[in-house]
Design an enzyme around this catalytic site. Sequence first.
Site, short mmCIF file in Angstrom:
data_model
loop_
_atom_site.label_atom_id
_atom_site.label_comp_id
_atom_site.label_asym_id
_atom_site.label_seq_id
_atom_site.Cartn_x
_atom_site.Cartn_y
_atom_site.Cartn_z
N LYS A 22 -1.53 -2.85 1.91
CA LYS A 22 -1.16 -1.42 1.81
C LYS A 22 -0.10 -1.23 0.73
O LYS A 22 -0.23 -0.34 -0.13
CB LYS A 22 -0.60 -0.94 3.14
CG LYS A 22 0.12 0.40 3.07
CD LYS A 22 0.65 0.86 4.41
CE LYS A 22 1.99 0.36 4.70
NZ LYS A 22 3.12 1.08 4.06
N ASN A 23 0.92 -2.09 0.74
CA ASN A 23 2.06 -1.86 -0.16
C ASN A 23 1.80 -2.32 -1.58
O ASN A 23 2.69 -2.22 -2.43
CB ASN A 23 3.32 -2.52 0.42
CG ASN A 23 3.75 -1.82 1.69
OD1 ASN A 23 3.28 -0.72 2.01
ND2 ASN A 23 4.62 -2.45 2.46
N CYS A 116 7.92 6.26 6.86
CA CYS A 116 8.46 5.90 8.17
C CYS A 116 9.94 6.30 8.27
O CYS A 116 10.70 6.17 7.31
CB CYS A 116 8.34 4.39 8.38
SG CYS A 116 6.64 3.85 8.52
N ARG A 121 16.42 6.68 3.56
CA ARG A 121 15.34 6.52 2.58
C ARG A 121 15.54 7.41 1.35
O ARG A 121 14.70 8.24 0.99
CB ARG A 121 13.99 6.78 3.23
CG ARG A 121 13.82 5.94 4.46
CD ARG A 121 12.50 5.41 4.73
NE ARG A 121 11.96 4.47 3.78
CZ ARG A 121 10.69 4.05 3.87
NH1 ARG A 121 9.92 4.53 4.80
NH2 ARG A 121 10.22 3.18 2.99
N ASP A 305 9.55 -5.73 7.09
CA ASP A 305 8.34 -5.18 7.73
C ASP A 305 7.81 -6.08 8.84
O ASP A 305 7.02 -5.64 9.66
CB ASP A 305 7.24 -4.97 6.69
CG ASP A 305 7.63 -3.91 5.68
OD1 ASP A 305 7.00 -3.85 4.61
OD2 ASP A 305 8.59 -3.16 5.95
N ARG A 397 -1.75 4.36 9.74
CA ARG A 397 -1.32 4.49 8.33
C ARG A 397 -1.42 3.15 7.61
O ARG A 397 -1.58 3.09 6.40
CB ARG A 397 0.13 4.99 8.26
CG ARG A 397 0.32 6.46 8.56
CD ARG A 397 1.72 6.92 8.22
NE ARG A 397 2.09 6.47 6.89
CZ ARG A 397 3.31 6.07 6.56
NH1 ARG A 397 4.27 6.05 7.45
NH2 ARG A 397 3.58 5.68 5.33
C1 EPZ Z 1 8.83 -0.49 0.39
O1 EPZ Z 1 9.50 0.70 0.75
C2 EPZ Z 1 7.72 -0.66 1.41
N1 EPZ Z 1 6.82 0.47 1.35
C3 EPZ Z 1 8.32 -0.75 2.81
O2 EPZ Z 1 7.24 -0.98 3.72
C4 EPZ Z 1 9.28 -1.94 2.85
O3 EPZ Z 1 9.88 -2.00 4.12
C5 EPZ Z 1 10.33 -1.78 1.76
O4 EPZ Z 1 9.70 -1.61 0.48
C6 EPZ Z 1 11.27 -2.98 1.68
O5 EPZ Z 1 10.52 -4.15 1.47
C7 EPZ Z 1 5.86 0.52 0.40
O6 EPZ Z 1 5.78 -0.34 -0.45
C8 EPZ Z 1 4.92 1.68 0.43
P1 EPZ Z 1 13.05 0.06 -0.89
P2 EPZ Z 1 10.59 1.34 -0.25
O7 EPZ Z 1 13.16 1.08 -1.94
O8 EPZ Z 1 10.18 1.12 -1.64
C9 EPZ Z 1 17.42 1.69 -0.51
C10 EPZ Z 1 5.95 -0.63 5.64
O9 EPZ Z 1 6.20 -0.75 6.85
N2 EPZ Z 1 17.08 2.63 -1.59
O10 EPZ Z 1 12.88 -1.39 -1.27
O11 EPZ Z 1 10.89 2.70 0.20
C11 EPZ Z 1 16.71 2.05 0.78
O12 EPZ Z 1 17.43 3.02 1.49
C12 EPZ Z 1 6.95 0.01 4.73
O13 EPZ Z 1 4.90 -1.04 5.09
C13 EPZ Z 1 18.08 3.41 -2.14
O14 EPZ Z 1 19.25 3.33 -1.75
O15 EPZ Z 1 11.85 0.42 0.09
C14 EPZ Z 1 16.68 0.74 1.53
O16 EPZ Z 1 17.91 0.57 2.19
C15 EPZ Z 1 8.19 0.50 5.45
N3 EPZ Z 1 17.76 4.30 -3.13
C16 EPZ Z 1 16.57 -0.29 0.41
O17 EPZ Z 1 16.90 0.39 -0.80
C17 EPZ Z 1 16.46 4.41 -3.58
O18 EPZ Z 1 16.24 5.22 -4.51
C18 EPZ Z 1 15.19 -0.87 0.25
O19 EPZ Z 1 14.29 0.21 0.08
C19 EPZ Z 1 15.48 3.61 -3.01
C20 EPZ Z 1 15.80 2.72 -2.02
#
Ligand code: EPZ
Length: 420
Positions: A22-23, A116, A121, A305, A397
């Site tokens: 998915k990701n 989610c 986020r 995850d 999803r």
């Molecule tokens: C991706 O989400 C995945 N989703 C998530 O999988 C996964 O948990 C996550 O990466 C971490 O591995 C998809 O790929 C569609 P991040 P993403 O940006 O990109 C902070 C699932 O269950 N952050 O790496 O949203 C954020 O708050 C889903 O399949 C900022 O501060 O995750 C978090 O604390 C859930 N500012 C950390 O970074 C930003 O602009 C990691 O988030 C972006 C993120």
Amino acid sequence: MKAYRVNGGRPLEGTVAIHGAKNSVLPILAACICCAGICEIDNCPRIADVDTAIAILEHLGCRVVRQDHRLTVDAATVDRCDIPGDLMGGMRSSILFLGALLTRCGRAELSLPGGCALGRRPIDLHLWAAEELGACWEGCSPSLRCTCRSMAGCCLPLRCPSVGATENAMLMALGCRGVTTIENAAREPEITDLARFLTAMGAKVVGAGTGTITVEGGRPLHGACHKVMADRIEAATYLCAAAGCGGLVELVGAVPDALTPVTELLERSGCILQPTERGLLLQSDGRLHTPGPVVTRPHPGFPTDAQAPMMAALLRAVGITEFTETIFENRLRHVEQLRLLGADIRQYGSRALVRGVAHLHGGILEATDLRCGAALLIGALQAEGDSTVLGVHHIRRGYDNIVETLSAVGARIWETDYTG
Ligand code: EPZ
């Protein structure tokens, strides 16, 4: 409302076919609009988030044909650069169309993404990257309207190794003059899969999978064919289900190297894991012991995850297992639900202490997000008696055919209408 009914207490035995990730497929589908050509995406999971991505692509003017697990995306006819709020709100990955639209159209009109409920986020890193590369913002949140007369590559030192921000920066960089260097980039395998697809489109991407990724912008891009990598989180989920329930399950299509942080913990808890020609075999007697602390980290650490599914797998493990969630502020909502099965879990902020219990009993549970839903199913499969899991839309999803997949390895699970 739709619900999953589970009659637990039996081992799982047989084979599970692992689908495309998915990701990985979601950023790849956004990237399809970066060229005015036809892309063939194989091993595409049949999940709700892909349906949402297809709806966005068709809204933008693409022609999309789905044949089982293969998508054909013709992006030659992209004729708009705006995405309505209902489509943006359907998933987190809708924000990746920001970078793809800036590269294709030089403009994007979006709103805040969904996804989610795991904490705040934010998308500040995505917006910062666009500005650094030359985009100008109009209006104010929640509408996101930006234009860029010309985008120039630069160095982007990310404050944290955000997966989505890394992917968005890669897509924006395609439309820039010159080279963009993403520092402190996320190193997840899905980033590498996206880079493979972009390279097949004619892009020049170096360093994916490491903390520094460079993208040479301005290269002509064309349609490409790509087979999506296997879903390591789906694989982790089924490994945790078999580990907790006991049994013998082969994951066909799983890539053992992508699962190391998960398989190491499961081996330490008493499971036997063995790579096979087709993927990965797990054997468990269902009487696990604590593997020691579980701490989520950016890749190559233990994946956030897999945290909820792993917790569910260890609900009956002898000893106390300490879980620490370091990525998201609010990703322990499955704790209170798992307690309804008789689990002994004490939560302290972003930490949870799981003391193994001998028996779990059925209950009525509600999924609050995708991986929470998977964890509740894993808990229900171990419980003696009947359970009902609500919130199946969360599970759909990200899991392709989960009821049929679990039923094929001996689980007694079926979809039902819940009337309360
Ligand atoms: C991706 O989400 C995945 N989703 C998530 O999988 C996964 O948990 C996550 O990466 C971490 O591995 C998809 O790929 C569609 P991040 P993403 O940006 O990109 C902070 C699932 O269950 N952050 O790496 O949203 C954020 O708050 C889903 O399949 C900022 O501060 O995750 C978090 O604390 C859930 N500012 C950390 O970074 C930003 O602009 C990691 O988030 C972006 C993120």
